[in-house]
Design a protein around this motif. Structure first.
Motif, PDB file in Angstrom:
ATOM      1  N   LEU A 130      36.829  -3.677  -5.087  1.00 13.16           N
ATOM      2  CA  LEU A 130      38.084  -4.057  -5.381  1.00 13.16           C
ATOM      3  C   LEU A 130      38.728  -3.018  -6.132  1.00 13.16           C
ATOM      4  N   GLY A 131      40.151  -3.007  -5.678  1.00 14.79           N
ATOM      5  CA  GLY A 131      40.832  -1.738  -6.613  1.00 14.79           C
ATOM      6  C   GLY A 131      42.423  -1.657  -5.900  1.00 14.79           C
ATOM      7  N   PRO A 132      43.124  -0.978  -6.591  1.00 12.78           N
ATOM      8  CA  PRO A 132      44.594  -0.721  -6.225  1.00 12.78           C
ATOM      9  C   PRO A 132      44.507   0.329  -5.065  1.00 12.78           C
ATOM     10  N   SER A 133      45.601   0.379  -4.264  1.00 18.60           N
ATOM     11  CA  SER A 133      45.748   1.406  -3.050  1.00 18.60           C
ATOM     12  C   SER A 133      45.453   2.747  -3.797  1.00 18.60           C
ATOM     13  N   GLY A 134      44.473   3.588  -2.990  1.00 17.82           N
ATOM     14  CA  GLY A 134      44.377   5.016  -3.341  1.00 17.82           C
ATOM     15  C   GLY A 134      43.213   4.947  -4.389  1.00 17.82           C
ATOM     16  N   VAL A 139      34.701  -3.040  -9.008  1.00 15.61           N
ATOM     17  CA  VAL A 139      36.199  -2.702  -9.175  1.00 15.61           C
ATOM     18  C   VAL A 139      36.184  -1.147  -9.378  1.00 15.61           C
ATOM     19  N   MET A 140      37.172  -0.577  -8.527  1.00 16.64           N
ATOM     20  CA  MET A 140      37.415   0.504  -8.689  1.00 16.64           C
ATOM     21  C   MET A 140      38.649   1.246  -8.951  1.00 16.64           C
ATOM     22  N   ASN A 141      38.824   2.439  -9.601  1.00 18.47           N
ATOM     23  CA  ASN A 141      40.104   3.050  -9.805  1.00 18.47           C
ATOM     24  C   ASN A 141      40.027   4.367 -10.157  1.00 18.47           C
ATOM     25  N   ASP A 142      40.643   5.366  -9.452  1.00 19.71           N
ATOM     26  CA  ASP A 142      40.590   6.723  -9.559  1.00 19.71           C
ATOM     27  C   ASP A 142      39.502   7.413  -9.007  1.00 19.71           C
ATOM     28  N   GLY A 143      38.883   6.933  -7.978  1.00 18.80           N
ATOM     29  CA  GLY A 143      37.628   7.379  -7.399  1.00 18.80           C
ATOM     30  C   GLY A 143      36.437   7.057  -8.025  1.00 18.80           C
ATOM     31  N   ARG A 144      36.531   6.209  -9.103  1.00 22.81           N
ATOM     32  CA  ARG A 144      35.046   5.943  -9.676  1.00 22.81           C
ATOM     33  C   ARG A 144      35.243   4.352  -9.718  1.00 22.81           C
ATOM     34  N   GLN A 162      34.773   1.260 -12.066  1.00 29.21           N
ATOM     35  CA  GLN A 162      34.967   0.654 -13.354  1.00 29.21           C
ATOM     36  C   GLN A 162      34.019  -0.292 -14.031  1.00 29.21           C
ATOM     37  N   GLN A 163      33.878  -1.151 -13.119  1.00 26.69           N
ATOM     38  CA  GLN A 163      32.652  -2.190 -13.537  1.00 26.69           C
ATOM     39  C   GLN A 163      32.160  -2.597 -12.215  1.00 26.69           C
ATOM     40  N   GLU A 166      34.164 -10.953 -19.039  1.00 27.05           N
ATOM     41  CA  GLU A 166      33.745  -9.764 -19.936  1.00 27.05           C
ATOM     42  C   GLU A 166      34.279  -8.368 -18.894  1.00 27.05           C
ATOM     43  N   PRO A 167      35.697  -8.236 -18.891  1.00 27.74           N
ATOM     44  CA  PRO A 167      35.922  -6.977 -18.354  1.00 27.74           C
ATOM     45  C   PRO A 167      35.578  -5.848 -19.350  1.00 27.74           C
TER      46      PRO A 167
END
Lengths: 357, 271
Positions: free
Chosen positions: A37-41, A208-213, A215-216, A226-227
């Protein structure tokens, strides 16, 4: 559950030094429904394409049951993919689309016929075998794509935003159907979406992904409740994220007041981000509360009202409640210790209110 | 309002078509069905079906079919290759495909004459190497060579247009379902490119079956195709009526072959 697919320090750098994936470690258990799960890109689709074999990681390894499959071409991998735009073959009818993989395996035509018929009835398309692809609605094409992949009995099914093109009602139905099929057939699903609600509804595990990593990673409940950082809190559900200060464990100060909380381990006198879900804020008479403000706007959202409350310090609080307070009225905001989530101070500035998709 | 203006813009073309396409067709028809005294007759057609003329027609269709097949076999891989290149190189190669067309078609055919003739480029080279000279000119091979050379771009361009638009995700979907490279090609790429094959075949077969330049220059005086026959009737023998009848038959041949190709292509799409 056994470890099934293993991504080990997988990085992907496209030309011009764009880092799409940055040393991603991820394992997927057998029969698990895992959602990226994550935003585009954010790199979720690239991750899926690496598992499918359409992309080769710049570095790192990809293993199936402990064996590296980096050098296996896509057609030799035990996975099938459901593509974002279905990628059905326009020159074949429904039945021949579904039979495509079986024909390549040179399976007996009689057996193919039985399997295709069974699969079409499973996706509620019995009797549609002779139809042309172009004569089908989006939802029907979606079902053909699912049948075409599942008929090969893959060990892993990769799904790239498969419901993105459907309208809301159909999407909800298909979510339940897909989840049902996954449990029924015992196939490992790797599902890519940017829709957090979809992810929460269907998944056993969410990454959860963001910026190629990543996140959780965790169960939907844990991710929601518990984000781990402000990005996750912001992306999953809606959140009020404000800067705060922790003088010591179990106490946090924000918006000019001190509150009890249930978090510790951030050290003494440390700046933190405070996350409060809009539905966890309760409206009370102003004189009863330390947090107060004036209602800016009220929006009816169906199940609840969404109110934006301006605090004297300039912060804007998003509040969800089944009762509405009229715009312009003074209200108090009550939050309990359990409702306050503390995370390491991130980039978000003071008093910013943001809502996830 | 807009629609009407657009309709008006089409008037010059409609006039053009009426004057230079439809009217001549009627004239040809009228000629084909009239006797020397102007009365109605089918004698011109009866004459066209005499064995000597049937042989000419058969040869024309045969050579055009061979030429079309060779163009397809040469053109498909070329178009496939170009369509898979990076954008820049694609432009350069397409340019090379088109560049010969900048020169007059007659001149290009004359160029082949100087290459193939008795003391031409090839035979001079053979002589220099001490090898015997070859009779390269004035046979059906030379005619087909000239036709292939002239018409190949008409095969490559429509094929390229279709292949370039092939949806990459369909290729990926086929691989995902277990198809090897050859499997992807024969099960997905080729069937999806059939419309391009069809228009390429049409665009090569039509000029090939009607040509008289290649057969005249590279086939010699005795090498007669239906195009040459018609040319002779109009320009040498002045039998316009028989020439018209032959023209009508040629149009029918084209119509029937195109219909057959269309049917074959359509059937491929249905399955």
């Amino acid at each position: 559950m056994e470890r099934f697919i293993d991504l080990i320090k997988v990085s992907k750098v496209f030309s011009e030094n764009t880092v799409v994936l940055d040393k991603v470690d991820l394992y997927i258990n057998k029969n698990e429904f895992l959602t990226l799960l994550g935003p585009s890109g954010c790199g979720k689709t690239t991750t899926l394409r690496i598992i499918a074999g359409f992309e080769r990681p710049t570095s790192g390894d990809l293993q199936f049951e402990g064996r590296s499959i980096l050098n296996l071409p896509p057609y030799k991998r035990p996975v099938n993919t459901i593509f974002q735009k279905y990628a059905l073959f326009p020159h074949l009818n429904v039945r021949d689309n579904v039979a495509f993989g079986l024909r390549i395996q040179k399976m007996d035509e009689k057996l193919i016929k039985t399997k295709v018929e069974y699969m079409l009835s499973l996706v509620n398309l019995a009797g549609y075998g002779r139809r042309r692809i172009t004569a089908l609605s989006g939802g029907q094409q979606q079902r053909v794509a699912i049948a075409r992949a599942l008929v090969n009995e893959p060990e892993v099914l990769l799904l790239d935003e498969p419901l993105g093109a459907l309208d809301l009602k159909l999407r909800k139905e298909m979510q339940l159907e897909l989840k049902h099929m996954q449990q029924e057939l015992g196939i490992t699903f790797v599902y890519v979406t940017h829709d957090q609600e979809e992810a929460l509804t269907m998944s056993d595990t969410i990454a959860v992904m963001n910026d190629g990593r990543i996140q959780q990673i965790g169960r939907p409940e844990d991710i929601y409740n518990e984000p781990k950082n402000a990005f996750v809190a912001d992306f999953i559900g809606e959140s009020n994220i404000i800067s705060g200060f922790m003088p010591r464990a179990f106490v946090v100060e924000f918006s000019g007041a001190s509150f009890d909380c249930v978090d510790k381990g951030f050290g003494e006198n440390s700046p933190v981000d405070v996350v409060i879900r809009p539905e966890d804020i309760k409206l009370r008479p102003a004189e009863d509360c330390r947090l107060k403000g004036i209602v800016d706007s009220v929006t009816f959202k169906g199940v609840h009202y969404e109110m934006i409350v301006s605090a004297p310090d300039g912060a804007k609080w998003k509040v969800h409640s089944t009762k509405q307070a009229p715009a312009g009225s003074a209200v108090g905001l009550r939050v309990g210790p359990d409702d306050i989530h503390i995370m390491k101070s991130g980039k978000l500035g003071f008093g910013e209110t943001t809502g996830g998709g | 309002m807009r629609g009407r203006n657009i309709k008006k813009a089409a008037y010059p073309y409609i006039l053009w078509t009426a004057l230079f396409v439809i009217a001549p067709m009627f004239l040809v028809m009228a000629n084909a069905f009239s006797a020397a005294d102007g009365s109605f007759t089918t004698a011109n057609f009866a004459r066209a079906f005499e064995p000597i003329y049937l042989a000419v027609m058969w040869r024309s269709v045969e050579l055009a079919a061979v030429c079309t097949a060779i163009c397809l076999l040469l053109g498909y891989p070329a178009a496939y290759f170009i369509a898979r290149l990076r954008l820049k190189s694609r432009g350069a190669l397409l340019f090379l495909v088109i560049v010969p067309m900048w020169m007059n078609f007659l001149l290009r055919t004359y160029a082949w004459l100087t290459i193939l003739e008795k003391n031409g480029v090839i035979n001079s080279a053979l002589e220099f190497l001490g090898l015997p000279k070859l009779n390269l000119l004035y046979n059906s091979g030379a005619v087909v060579l000239g036709m292939v050379y002239n018409f190949l771009p008409f095969m490559i361009l429509p094929l390229y247009t279709v292949l370039e638009k092939t949806d990459g995700t369909l290729v990926e979907a086929a691989q995902d379902l277990g198809a090897s490279r050859a499997g992807v090609f024969f099960r997905v790429t080729l069937p999806l490119s059939l419309p391009g094959v069809l228009s390429g075949v049409t665009m090569v077969f039509m000029p090939a079956v009607t040509t008289f330049v290649e057969s005249n220059l590279l086939g010699g005086n005795h090498f007669i195709l239906i195009g040459n026959l018609i040319e002779q009737q109009f320009l040498t023998v002045y039998d316009w009526r028989f020439g018209s009848a032959l023209s009508v038959i040629l149009m029918l041949i084209i119509l029937i072959s195109m219909g057959a190709a269309e049917l074959a292509g359509g059937a491929g799409e249905e399955t």
